[in-house]
Scaffold this motif. Structure first.
Motif, PDB file in Angstrom:
ATOM      1  N   MET A  86       0.808  -1.439   0.074  1.00 37.32           N
ATOM      2  CA  MET A  86      -0.126   0.047   0.207  1.00 37.32           C
ATOM      3  C   MET A  86       1.111   1.317   0.101  1.00 37.32           C
ATOM      4  SD  MET A  86      -3.565  -0.921   1.551  1.00 37.32           S
ATOM      5  CE  MET A  86      -3.814  -0.312   3.072  1.00 37.32           C
ATOM      6  N   SER A 144       0.200   5.854   3.795  1.00 40.93           N
ATOM      7  CA  SER A 144      -0.126   5.331   2.567  1.00 40.93           C
ATOM      8  C   SER A 144      -1.711   5.970   2.570  1.00 40.93           C
ATOM      9  CB  SER A 144      -0.565   3.805   2.943  1.00 40.93           C
ATOM     10  OG  SER A 144      -1.637   3.570   1.691  1.00 40.93           O
ATOM     11  N   ALA A 168      -3.650   4.980   0.221  1.00 39.00           N
ATOM     12  CA  ALA A 168      -4.205   4.072  -0.591  1.00 39.00           C
ATOM     13  C   ALA A 168      -5.642   3.721  -0.044  1.00 39.00           C
ATOM     14  CB  ALA A 168      -3.328   2.627  -0.542  1.00 39.00           C
TER      15      ALA A 168
END
Ligand code: UDP
Ligand code: MG
Length: 320
Positions: free
Chosen positions: A144, A222, A224
């Motif tokens: 990620m 992250s 993500a």
């Protein structure tokens, strides 16, 4: 002569401290360096602080500071880094899971010119569930974030002074040190070792604390998950759209669908399922937003990372 600072976070470690003093003193002689050991008492409720002070009375190279309350392992290490004066700094757990004997191997790499030397665990002696979760977490995190996050390495590492200066200048509060260490860059090397069992006492990292650390690692390094929320939304919408198309077709060809047992029904289960499903997806997305907003909130408050109640032998770094 070059100097090594050893940072040891201690939280309710009275059982293990005598062994720790003994083992560290035994290996310190082999380092061939001037050294100081900074023990950070993270608001212990047992005799940890008294024992640390007694150790300083015996040998002033053992220095200690104590927090006003329990601030957590990563914060304790961050405080240690702040007060460290060494040319190289080694971070090690108090419970002797990271064998002090390995420090000389970290030092050897440092002398070879590496600025970050981290120890990678070959074997973990932790309970099965913790091992499985850790295994999954490190791999998930690696996928990620664009940073080359290291797998299966904890906080046991050596940092050159240059890296420590950079780390100390990082203002963030969620201090996932292994991530920050990777983020800094520099020349990194790893040393493989067997992680021992806890020498004495009970683990101070509860499941919640480990979970929170994992969340910090994930959400501080992250973005993500935010994107995942978008994808999740897109997929659910696409799915719902297909459902609409299907319902239309089903209505038009009701007879044919009836023959294969798919006659249009009253639709009650469909509604319940889709409402629950959408509700779930929305809650997940709100939760993901919450993780980031919570972190923004923590940063914006700008409170100090830790509060020091008492200290012995630890001098604030120059100019601070
Ligand atoms: N620790 C700390 N504050 C905490 C929890 C742990 O300073 O709130 C210290 C603890 O004394 C030890 C290290 O962090 O030196 C690692 O903790 P533990 O051994 O309990 O974690 P585990 O090895 O199980 O991950
Ligand atoms: Mg431990």
């Amino acid at each position: 002569m070059q100097r090594l600072t050893l940072i040891i976070p201690c939280y309710n470690e009275e059982d293990v401290l005598p062994k720790l003093f003994q083992r560290v003193d035994a290996v310190a002689a082999t380092w061939g360096m001037d050294y100081e050991i900074i023990c950070v008492d993270d608001g212990s409720r047992d005799l940890t602080w008294e024992m640390l002070k007694a150790q300083n009375a015996k040998d002033t190279r053992w220095r200690c500071l104590s927090f006003a309350r329990n601030f957590g392992h990563q914060t304790a290490v961050s405080a240690g880094l702040y007060f460290a004066s060494g040319d190289a700094v080694v971070i090690i757990d108090a419970d002797l899971q990271d064998p002090p004997e390995e420090i000389s191997r970290l030092l050897a790499k440092w002398r070879d010119g590496f600025e970050v030397v981290f120890a990678t665990r070959k074997k973990r002696q932790d309970p099965l569930l913790k091992r499985i979760l850790a295994w999954g977490f490190y791999r998930l995190l690696q996928r990620m974030t664009p940073l080359p996050m290291t797998r299966d390495s904890g906080d046991f590492c050596l940092l050159d002074k240059k890296v420590v200066v950079v780390m100390n200048a990082l203002p963030e509060r969620s201090r996932y040190l292994r991530g920050l260490r990777t983020w800094c860059g520099f020349r990194q090397a790893s040393v493989v070792f067997d992680r021992a069992e806890r020498a004495a006492g009970l683990p101070q990292y509860t499941f919640t604390k480990s979970f929170n650390l994992a969340m910090d690692g994930l959400f501080s390094f992250s973005a993500a998950p935010l994107r995942m929320a978008t994808y999740l939304g897109l997929w659910v919408s696409a799915f719902a759209f297909l459902g609409v198309v299907f319902t239309f077709v089903q209505k038009i060809f009701a007879e044919q669908f009836g023959r294969i047992g798919l006659a249009p029904g009253a639709g009650f289960p469909t509604i319940v399922i889709s409402v629950l499903f959408l509700g779930g997806v929305q809650l997940i997305c709100v939760g993901i937003l919450g993780e980031y907003i919570g972190r923004i909130y923590e940063e914006v408050k700008g409170r100090p990372l830790w509060i020091i109640r008492d200290s012995v032998g630890v001098v604030p770094p120059e100019g601070k």
